[in-house]
Write a protein that holds these residues in place. Structure first.
Motif, PDB file in Angstrom:
ATOM      1  N   PRO A 108       0.803  -1.219   0.000  1.00  0.00           N
ATOM      2  CA  PRO A 108       0.000   0.000   0.000  1.00  0.00           C
ATOM      3  C   PRO A 108       0.839   1.274   0.000  1.00  0.00           C
ATOM      4  CG  PRO A 108      -0.963  -1.595   1.488  1.00  0.00           C
ATOM      5  CD  PRO A 108       0.376  -2.161   1.069  1.00  0.00           C
ATOM      6  N   ALA A 109       1.951   1.260   0.697  1.00  0.00           N
ATOM      7  CA  ALA A 109       2.831   2.434   0.712  1.00  0.00           C
ATOM      8  C   ALA A 109       3.485   2.656  -0.651  1.00  0.00           C
ATOM      9  CB  ALA A 109       3.895   2.277   1.799  1.00  0.00           C
ATOM     10  N   LEU A 110       3.893   1.562  -1.305  1.00  0.00           N
ATOM     11  CA  LEU A 110       4.496   1.678  -2.629  1.00  0.00           C
ATOM     12  C   LEU A 110       3.497   2.199  -3.662  1.00  0.00           C
ATOM     13  CD1 LEU A 110       6.573  -1.632  -2.766  1.00  0.00           C
ATOM     14  CD2 LEU A 110       7.484   0.702  -2.612  1.00  0.00           C
ATOM     15  N   ILE A 111       2.275   1.692  -3.608  1.00  0.00           N
ATOM     16  CA  ILE A 111       1.254   2.136  -4.558  1.00  0.00           C
ATOM     17  C   ILE A 111       0.945   3.616  -4.356  1.00  0.00           C
ATOM     18  CG2 ILE A 111      -1.153   1.848  -5.246  1.00  0.00           C
ATOM     19  CD1 ILE A 111       0.712  -0.337  -6.278  1.00  0.00           C
ATOM     20  N   ARG A 120      -8.455   4.947   4.705  1.00  0.00           N
ATOM     21  CA  ARG A 120      -8.943   3.589   4.968  1.00  0.00           C
ATOM     22  C   ARG A 120     -10.217   3.290   4.209  1.00  0.00           C
ATOM     23  NH1 ARG A 120     -12.939   1.579   8.246  1.00  0.00           N
ATOM     24  NH2 ARG A 120     -12.644  -0.556   9.051  1.00  0.00           N
ATOM     25  N   GLU A 121     -11.157   4.217   4.201  1.00  0.00           N
ATOM     26  CA  GLU A 121     -12.459   3.957   3.591  1.00  0.00           C
ATOM     27  C   GLU A 121     -12.399   3.819   2.073  1.00  0.00           C
ATOM     28  OE1 GLU A 121     -12.392   8.509   4.472  1.00  0.00           O
ATOM     29  OE2 GLU A 121     -11.624   6.653   5.371  1.00  0.00           O
ATOM     30  N   ASP A 122     -11.263   4.168   1.484  1.00  0.00           N
ATOM     31  CA  ASP A 122     -11.109   4.096   0.028  1.00  0.00           C
ATOM     32  C   ASP A 122     -10.313   2.870  -0.423  1.00  0.00           C
ATOM     33  OD1 ASP A 122     -12.517   6.440  -0.337  1.00  0.00           O
ATOM     34  OD2 ASP A 122     -10.731   7.710  -0.306  1.00  0.00           O
ATOM     35  N   ARG A 123      -9.980   1.981   0.508  1.00  0.00           N
ATOM     36  CA  ARG A 123      -9.113   0.848   0.161  1.00  0.00           C
ATOM     37  C   ARG A 123      -9.729  -0.472   0.639  1.00  0.00           C
ATOM     38  NH1 ARG A 123      -4.656   2.108   3.072  1.00  0.00           N
ATOM     39  NH2 ARG A 123      -3.623   3.348   1.468  1.00  0.00           N
ATOM     40  N   GLU A 161      -6.877  -0.792  10.177  1.00  0.00           N
ATOM     41  CA  GLU A 161      -6.613   0.634  10.010  1.00  0.00           C
ATOM     42  C   GLU A 161      -6.214   0.987   8.585  1.00  0.00           C
ATOM     43  OE1 GLU A 161      -3.763   1.886  12.888  1.00  0.00           O
ATOM     44  OE2 GLU A 161      -5.056   1.467  14.611  1.00  0.00           O
ATOM     45  N   THR A 162      -5.863  -0.025   7.795  1.00  0.00           N
ATOM     46  CA  THR A 162      -5.420   0.197   6.418  1.00  0.00           C
ATOM     47  C   THR A 162      -6.525  -0.089   5.409  1.00  0.00           C
ATOM     48  OG1 THR A 162      -3.156  -0.384   7.022  1.00  0.00           O
ATOM     49  CG2 THR A 162      -3.712  -0.472   4.677  1.00  0.00           C
ATOM     50  N   PHE A 163      -7.296  -1.159   5.642  1.00  0.00           N
ATOM     51  CA  PHE A 163      -8.332  -1.598   4.707  1.00  0.00           C
ATOM     52  C   PHE A 163      -9.709  -1.481   5.349  1.00  0.00           C
ATOM     53  CE2 PHE A 163      -4.468  -3.746   3.413  1.00  0.00           C
ATOM     54  CZ  PHE A 163      -4.477  -3.595   2.032  1.00  0.00           C
ATOM     55  N   ALA A 164     -10.664  -0.943   4.575  1.00  0.00           N
ATOM     56  CA  ALA A 164     -12.029  -0.809   5.080  1.00  0.00           C
ATOM     57  C   ALA A 164     -12.734  -2.151   5.155  1.00  0.00           C
ATOM     58  CB  ALA A 164     -12.829   0.139   4.188  1.00  0.00           C
ATOM     59  N   GLY A 165     -12.299  -3.107   4.325  1.00  0.00           N
ATOM     60  CA  GLY A 165     -12.945  -4.405   4.339  1.00  0.00           C
ATOM     61  C   GLY A 165     -12.267  -5.372   3.405  1.00  0.00           C
ATOM     62  N   GLY A 166     -12.721  -6.629   3.492  1.00  0.00           N
ATOM     63  CA  GLY A 166     -12.140  -7.675   2.661  1.00  0.00           C
ATOM     64  C   GLY A 166     -13.214  -8.584   2.106  1.00  0.00           C
ATOM     65  N   ALA A 167     -12.953  -9.124   0.918  1.00  0.00           N
ATOM     66  CA  ALA A 167     -13.898 -10.020   0.251  1.00  0.00           C
ATOM     67  C   ALA A 167     -13.205 -11.319  -0.114  1.00  0.00           C
ATOM     68  CB  ALA A 167     -14.469  -9.350  -0.998  1.00  0.00           C
ATOM     69  N   GLY A 168     -13.832 -12.427   0.236  1.00  0.00           N
ATOM     70  CA  GLY A 168     -13.299 -13.741  -0.098  1.00  0.00           C
ATOM     71  C   GLY A 168     -14.234 -14.491  -1.017  1.00  0.00           C
TER      72      GLY A 168
END
Length: 253
Positions: free
Chosen positions: A104-107, A117-120, A141-148
């Motif tokens: 995420p920092a590189l991107i 957070r809410e945009d990732r 704190e970095t990702f708002a959510g995840g999908a599997g």
């Protein structure tokens, strides 16, 4: 949209690695057969993880993810995770740290993407579904959510025991730090929880484990969506369901 093959050095892996990036292009006047939702703001992003037998190219090759992402004007980031289960391997290649922390920092360094957070969001299929849910639970704190999608939902079944032990050692195989059930249980009294999405085909060999995790999350009062329909462990199903993931993550913004 532009498709970029990003070759970059990773300190976490200690090697050069490749990341596929789909990102909106502002001016596409004259391009035939596709819309353009690009805007002047920093782009929202979806980190999209591959499964056990694949690499960073597979989502772009086997689905229409670029066309689907165009509708939402988002950046899609597709890293290579090898056969790591997105774990920090005992041989020194820290795939978890690379995808969840360093990337995420590189991107953000290289592209016009939002670091809010809410945009990732993060998503993936099979092994990548496990990785996406795990990262969403551990990096709230970095990702708002995840999908599997058709996730390896329960690593303790022993189905991939030998491979996982080879990655992180026998002593760490049953670690709560790698287990989706244990990680989600830590949020029982939390004020802020990641949004979660799960789907699985009813004929998939991982179906029962996905249902078990879904029932577990329901008891913990997560903001989660679970969908099931006829389907097996294959790309026709994932091409369809990644569209549902995009709508779930970015459709109301």
């Amino acid at each position: 949209m532009a498709y970029i093959q990003l070759h970059v050095y990773s300190r976490a892996l200690g090697i050069q690695t490749e990341v596929g990036v789909i990102i909106p292009q502002q001016d596409t006047a004259g391009e035939i057969g596709i819309g353009n939702a690009a805007n002047k703001q920093k782009y929202r992003s979806l980190y999209l993880l591959h499964g056990l037998s694949d690499d960073q190219t597979i989502w772009h090759r086997r689905t229409s993810i670029e066309r689907y992402a165009t509708e939402y004007g988002i950046c899609v980031v597709m890293p290579c995770g090898g056969r790591s289960f997105y774990m920090n391997q005992q041989n020194g290649q820290a795939y978890y740290n690379f995808v969840a922390k360093e990337l995420p920092a590189l991107i953000s360094e290289f592209f016009n993407v939002s670091d809010k957070r809410e945009d990732r969001y993060i998503a993936g299929n099979s092994m990548g579904g496990y990785g996406a849910l795990k990262i969403a639970l551990k990096e709230n704190e970095t990702f708002a959510g995840g999908a599997g999608l058709s996730s390896v939902a329960d690593i303790r079944t022993g189905l991939f025991k030998e491979l996982i032990e080879g990655n992180i050692g026998k002593e760490n195989y049953l670690s709560d730090d790698e287990d989706l059930f244990a990680l989600s249980a830590k949020y029982e009294n939390a004020n802020t929880k990641p949004r979660l999405y799960m789907c699985c085909g009813t004929e998939d060999f991982l179906y029962s484990d996905n249902v078990k995790l879904c029932n577990h999350l329901q008891k913990l009062d997560f903001d989660y969506t679970y969908e099931e329909s006829e389907g097996t462990h294959e790309w026709g199903y994932w091409d369809k369901k990644i569209q549902s993931v995009l709508k779930w993550a970015f459709g109301n913004k």
